[in-house]
Each structure stands twice: as C-alpha cells, then as structure tokens.
Design a protein around this motif. Structure first.
Motif, PDB file in Angstrom:
ATOM      1  N   MET A   1       0.912  -1.241  -0.358  1.00 14.87           N
ATOM      2  CA  MET A   1      -0.446   0.385  -0.198  1.00 14.87           C
ATOM      3  C   MET A   1       0.579   0.847  -0.339  1.00 14.87           C
ATOM      4  SD  MET A   1      -1.121   0.268   4.199  1.00 14.87           S
ATOM      5  CE  MET A   1      -1.304   1.683   4.094  1.00 14.87           C
ATOM      6  N   GLU A   2       0.480   2.138  -0.258  1.00 12.14           N
ATOM      7  CA  GLU A   2       0.848   3.975  -0.472  1.00 12.14           C
ATOM      8  C   GLU A   2       0.999   4.245   0.440  1.00 12.14           C
ATOM      9  OE1 GLU A   2       0.459   5.853  -3.650  1.00 12.14           O
ATOM     10  OE2 GLU A   2       0.982   4.400  -5.508  1.00 12.14           O
ATOM     11  N   VAL A   3       2.148   4.670   0.987  1.00 10.30           N
ATOM     12  CA  VAL A   3       1.725   5.609   2.365  1.00 10.30           C
ATOM     13  C   VAL A   3       3.133   6.746   2.141  1.00 10.30           C
ATOM     14  CG1 VAL A   3       3.075   6.210   5.039  1.00 10.30           C
ATOM     15  CG2 VAL A   3       2.007   3.581   4.305  1.00 10.30           C
ATOM     16  N   GLN A   4       2.563   8.551   2.182  1.00  5.16           N
ATOM     17  CA  GLN A   4       3.782   9.223   2.019  1.00  5.16           C
ATOM     18  C   GLN A   4       3.582   9.753   3.455  1.00  5.16           C
ATOM     19  OE1 GLN A   4       0.928  11.858  -0.356  1.00  5.16           O
ATOM     20  NE2 GLN A   4       0.658  11.017  -1.759  1.00  5.16           N
ATOM     21  N   GLU A   5       5.048  10.165   3.140  1.00  6.31           N
ATOM     22  CA  GLU A   5       5.754  10.804   4.208  1.00  6.31           C
ATOM     23  C   GLU A   5       5.050  12.704   3.866  1.00  6.31           C
ATOM     24  OE1 GLU A   5       7.891   9.580   6.496  1.00  6.31           O
ATOM     25  OE2 GLU A   5       8.378   7.762   5.334  1.00  6.31           O
ATOM     26  N   LEU A   6       4.597  13.001   5.015  1.00  7.47           N
ATOM     27  CA  LEU A   6       3.908  13.800   4.963  1.00  7.47           C
ATOM     28  C   LEU A   6       4.445  15.086   5.710  1.00  7.47           C
ATOM     29  CD1 LEU A   6       0.217  13.213   5.901  1.00  7.47           C
ATOM     30  CD2 LEU A   6       1.344  13.378   3.760  1.00  7.47           C
ATOM     31  N   HIS A   7       5.791  14.749   7.182  1.00  6.31           N
ATOM     32  CA  HIS A   7       6.696  15.362   7.688  1.00  6.31           C
ATOM     33  C   HIS A   7       7.479  15.249   7.501  1.00  6.31           C
ATOM     34  CE1 HIS A   7       5.707  12.933  11.216  1.00  6.31           C
ATOM     35  NE2 HIS A   7       4.743  12.753  10.535  1.00  6.31           N
ATOM     36  N   ALA A   8       8.982  15.652   7.966  1.00  9.30           N
ATOM     37  CA  ALA A   8      10.026  15.682   8.646  1.00  9.30           C
ATOM     38  C   ALA A   8       9.950  14.901  10.130  1.00  9.30           C
ATOM     39  CB  ALA A   8      10.792  16.239   8.623  1.00  9.30           C
ATOM     40  N   TRP A   9      11.024  14.037  10.473  1.00  8.59           N
ATOM     41  CA  TRP A   9      10.459  13.291  11.643  1.00  8.59           C
ATOM     42  C   TRP A   9      11.438  14.107  12.697  1.00  8.59           C
ATOM     43  CZ3 TRP A   9       6.958  10.242  12.886  1.00  8.59           C
ATOM     44  CH2 TRP A   9       6.885   8.981  11.536  1.00  8.59           C
ATOM     45  N   PRO A  10      10.289  14.092  13.432  1.00  7.66           N
ATOM     46  CA  PRO A  10      11.570  15.316  14.543  1.00  7.66           C
ATOM     47  C   PRO A  10      12.187  14.551  15.587  1.00  7.66           C
ATOM     48  CG  PRO A  10      10.098  14.391  15.718  1.00  7.66           C
ATOM     49  CD  PRO A  10       9.638  13.765  14.543  1.00  7.66           C
ATOM     50  N   SER A  11      13.310  15.806  16.134  1.00 11.04           N
ATOM     51  CA  SER A  11      14.758  15.499  16.246  1.00 11.04           C
ATOM     52  C   SER A  11      14.672  15.107  18.081  1.00 11.04           C
ATOM     53  CB  SER A  11      16.088  16.102  15.733  1.00 11.04           C
ATOM     54  OG  SER A  11      16.017  17.530  15.894  1.00 11.04           O
ATOM     55  N   SER A  12      13.905  16.194  19.090  1.00  8.16           N
ATOM     56  CA  SER A  12      13.913  16.804  19.795  1.00  8.16           C
ATOM     57  C   SER A  12      12.668  16.057  20.277  1.00  8.16           C
ATOM     58  CB  SER A  12      14.169  17.497  20.494  1.00  8.16           C
ATOM     59  OG  SER A  12      13.453  18.553  19.663  1.00  8.16           O
ATOM     60  N   PRO A  13      12.692  16.029  22.090  1.00  2.00           N
ATOM     61  CA  PRO A  13      10.865  16.442  22.510  1.00  2.00           C
ATOM     62  C   PRO A  13       9.561  17.112  21.934  1.00  2.00           C
ATOM     63  CG  PRO A  13      12.589  15.241  24.295  1.00  2.00           C
ATOM     64  CD  PRO A  13      13.108  15.529  22.818  1.00  2.00           C
ATOM     65  N   GLU A  14      10.686  18.365  22.352  1.00  2.00           N
ATOM     66  CA  GLU A  14      10.131  19.997  21.988  1.00  2.00           C
ATOM     67  C   GLU A  14       9.368  19.679  19.945  1.00  2.00           C
ATOM     68  OE1 GLU A  14      12.429  20.091  25.195  1.00  2.00           O
ATOM     69  OE2 GLU A  14      12.676  19.728  23.909  1.00  2.00           O
ATOM     70  N   ARG A 121      -4.206  13.754  23.105  1.00  3.63           N
ATOM     71  CA  ARG A 121      -5.180  13.787  22.020  1.00  3.63           C
ATOM     72  C   ARG A 121      -4.329  13.660  20.540  1.00  3.63           C
ATOM     73  NH1 ARG A 121      -6.600  14.728  26.510  1.00  3.63           N
ATOM     74  NH2 ARG A 121      -8.659  15.440  27.604  1.00  3.63           N
ATOM     75  N   PHE A 122      -3.333  12.643  21.069  1.00  8.56           N
ATOM     76  CA  PHE A 122      -2.795  12.145  19.366  1.00  8.56           C
ATOM     77  C   PHE A 122      -1.599  11.061  19.957  1.00  8.56           C
ATOM     78  CE2 PHE A 122      -0.166  13.385  15.585  1.00  8.56           C
ATOM     79  CZ  PHE A 122      -1.607  12.958  14.696  1.00  8.56           C
ATOM     80  N   GLY A 123      -2.196  10.494  20.208  1.00  7.36           N
ATOM     81  CA  GLY A 123      -1.551   8.729  20.385  1.00  7.36           C
ATOM     82  C   GLY A 123      -0.997   8.723  18.706  1.00  7.36           C
ATOM     83  N   LEU A 124      -1.253   7.219  18.725  1.00  7.14           N
ATOM     84  CA  LEU A 124      -0.411   6.603  17.381  1.00  7.14           C
ATOM     85  C   LEU A 124      -1.045   6.322  16.952  1.00  7.14           C
ATOM     86  CD1 LEU A 124       2.059   4.874  16.551  1.00  7.14           C
ATOM     87  CD2 LEU A 124       1.112   2.608  17.226  1.00  7.14           C
ATOM     88  N   ALA A 125      -2.343   5.793  17.056  1.00  8.86           N
ATOM     89  CA  ALA A 125      -3.121   5.343  16.410  1.00  8.86           C
ATOM     90  C   ALA A 125      -3.813   6.664  15.676  1.00  8.86           C
ATOM     91  CB  ALA A 125      -4.435   5.036  16.903  1.00  8.86           C
ATOM     92  N   CYS A 126      -3.838   7.938  16.103  1.00 11.03           N
ATOM     93  CA  CYS A 126      -3.751   9.514  15.151  1.00 11.03           C
ATOM     94  C   CYS A 126      -3.031   9.766  14.504  1.00 11.03           C
ATOM     95  CB  CYS A 126      -4.301  10.081  17.069  1.00 11.03           C
ATOM     96  SG  CYS A 126      -5.237  10.157  17.808  1.00 11.03           S
ATOM     97  N   HIS A 127      -1.936   9.361  15.051  1.00  9.62           N
ATOM     98  CA  HIS A 127      -0.867   9.518  13.951  1.00  9.62           C
ATOM     99  C   HIS A 127      -0.800   8.976  13.089  1.00  9.62           C
ATOM    100  CE1 HIS A 127       3.628  11.762  13.964  1.00  9.62           C
ATOM    101  NE2 HIS A 127       3.241  11.534  12.881  1.00  9.62           N
ATOM    102  N   LEU A 128      -0.536   7.662  13.630  1.00  4.78           N
ATOM    103  CA  LEU A 128      -1.238   6.237  12.199  1.00  4.78           C
ATOM    104  C   LEU A 128      -2.345   7.051  10.936  1.00  4.78           C
ATOM    105  CD1 LEU A 128       0.974   4.037  11.054  1.00  4.78           C
ATOM    106  CD2 LEU A 128      -0.511   3.004  11.959  1.00  4.78           C
ATOM    107  N   GLY A 129      -3.360   6.948  11.612  1.00  2.00           N
ATOM    108  CA  GLY A 129      -4.392   7.347  10.944  1.00  2.00           C
ATOM    109  C   GLY A 129      -4.393   8.749   9.920  1.00  2.00           C
ATOM    110  N   VAL A 130      -3.996   9.776  10.430  1.00  2.00           N
ATOM    111  CA  VAL A 130      -3.218  11.030   9.463  1.00  2.00           C
ATOM    112  C   VAL A 130      -2.222  10.518   8.495  1.00  2.00           C
ATOM    113  CG1 VAL A 130      -2.529  13.168   9.731  1.00  2.00           C
ATOM    114  CG2 VAL A 130      -4.760  12.594  11.089  1.00  2.00           C
ATOM    115  N   LEU A 131      -1.770   9.851   8.395  1.00  3.02           N
ATOM    116  CA  LEU A 131      -0.082   9.681   7.492  1.00  3.02           C
ATOM    117  C   LEU A 131      -0.867   9.252   7.033  1.00  3.02           C
ATOM    118  CD1 LEU A 131       3.072   9.195   9.807  1.00  3.02           C
ATOM    119  CD2 LEU A 131       1.738  11.443   8.671  1.00  3.02           C
ATOM    120  N   THR A 132      -1.405   7.787   6.933  1.00  2.72           N
ATOM    121  CA  THR A 132      -1.856   6.669   5.455  1.00  2.72           C
ATOM    122  C   THR A 132      -3.545   7.260   5.380  1.00  2.72           C
ATOM    123  OG1 THR A 132      -3.737   5.672   7.509  1.00  2.72           O
ATOM    124  CG2 THR A 132      -1.496   5.014   6.885  1.00  2.72           C
ATOM    125  N   GLY A 133      -4.013   8.088   6.261  1.00  2.93           N
ATOM    126  CA  GLY A 133      -5.735   8.578   5.331  1.00  2.93           C
ATOM    127  C   GLY A 133      -7.047   6.968   6.171  1.00  2.93           C
TER     128      GLY A 133
END
Length: 226
Positions: A1-14, A121-133
């Motif tokens: 399946m296709e998954v696009q990179e929608l953002h760069a990955w952060p390097s710090s907690p902030e 209000r943005f755990g793993l399932a939220c983040h993965l849903g936004v990235l995959t649609g």
C-alpha cells in the motif's frame, strides 16, 4: 500500500510535541467508520532486550472469517528515545516501512496503543491515521491516560475513560468474562461505538484482538531470527 511522508521526523521532544499539536486538527472524528470492513490490519512492535532493536509487523485479516490474508515484518532500530507521551515516534518510521510492504490496502488499522486516550489527544493510532488516511483505532493493553470506573465482569461490559475535565477519551472494554479489560480509543475516521464493536469481533476467544495477537507473534519471531 502507498504511504506518503507528510512531515520530517523530529529530533527532540519539543519538536515532537509541536508536531503532534500541528497534526491534531487533521483528525476526522465524526465519521462512524467502516461498519463491515472486508480487511482489518493489526500492527505491533516488539523490542529486543537491548531496547534499541525492534521488529514491526502488520497482519491483515479477513473481516468476516478472521483468517490471515497477508502479513509483513521488518526489523530496525528505535527512531526516538523513550519519552512518555511520545512513544509513537519510536515506532512510526518502521511501521510505515512495513505498511508499504503490503499489497492490500486494509479497510481498518488496529494499533497496539492509544488514539485520543493520550495526554495531547494524539497517540499512535491518531498519528498513523493521519499519515495513511485510513480509519484507525487503538486497543491498548494498559491505560496510558484518563480515569475510569471498573466495568462489569462479563464480556462486552464497558466503562468510559475520562480526562480530568470529564470528557470521554476512550472506553474500557471487557473482551472476555472475568479477564482484565482493554482500553479502546479512536484514532482517525471511526467512532468509539464502532471501534468497540470491532474489538469484540476481533476477540472471539482471548483478551487481546486477533490483529494484535498475530502481529505480536510475527514481530517476536522476527527478532528471534534476526
């Protein structure tokens, strides 16, 4: 399946917290979600004893028979240090790699983790849903966030998972008589009632849904063989 990179990955907690805040408005939370998904994918990550190496697995099940129709697994290293509330950043890069290995685009993703039941209000399932649609939900083994009463002892009993202000962020669900409950929360494009109904369907015999059980076995085997 296709998954696009929608953002760069952060390097710090902030940077990671800022990214969660930026992506949160992208969540679609009013959609009831797939009522009869033809395929449901479970995702899980296992860690080696050294805490750095990991294996990410995805197992796609037939939504009616629960038979496995496709699976994939990759090994890698944790992409981010362990920080409470930012655990998804350790796993997401490898999970996206393993999703790209699939020929099937599942109708529903089930994460071993939280969605809205998260301090921001943005755990793993939220983040993965936004990235995959894709419609995405979380079924966690333990409570990350919120408070609740104890649900009844019979299969299907529930209790609301609440934040400090009394807002419902998830549901505590008993999947088998007399066993510890699981913690269900929505991620993206599905509502809580539908997520709980699918969790029970995916858990005909055991506490954890078959999506999680099979992905967990696959990821652990990959680590042993690495």
């Amino acid at each position: 399946m296709e998954v696009q990179e929608l953002h760069a990955w952060p390097s710090s907690p902030e940077e990671a917290k800022a990214l969660q805040d930026r992506l949160r408005p992208s969540l679609e939370l009013g959609d009831p979600g797939p009522q009869r998904p033809a395929t449901i994918a479970g995702l899980d990550v296992s860690y080696a004893d050294d805490g750095g190496r990991l294996a990410a697995a995805v197992v796609v099940l037939d939504g009616v028979t629960l038979e496995t129709v496709e699976e994939a697994v990759v090994t890698g290293v944790a992409a981010f240090p362990y920080v409470p509330g930012l655990f998804a950043f350790r796993e997401l890069p490898t999970l996206l790699v393993v999703l790209r290995r699939l020929d099937t685009t599942p109708d529903l993703l089930v994460c071993d983790g939280a969605g809205l039941a998260h301090p921001r209000r943005f755990g793993l399932a939220c983040h993965l849903g936004v990235l995959t649609g894709l419609p995405t939900m979380g079924v966690a083994k333990t409570r990350l966030f919120g408070k609740h009463d104890e649900p009844g002892s019979r299969r299907g009993a529930t209790a609301d998972l609440l934040d400090d202000g009394g807002e419902v962020v998830g549901r505590v669900l008993r999947t088998q008589d007399g066993v510890k409950p699981v913690y269900v929360s929505v991620g993206h494009r599905i509502d809580l009632d539908t997520a709980c109904r699918h969790t029970l369907t995916l858990s005909p015999e055991f506490r954890l849904p078959e999506t999680t059980r099979r992905a967990d076995r696959l990821s652990r085997a990959a680590l042993r063989d690495a």
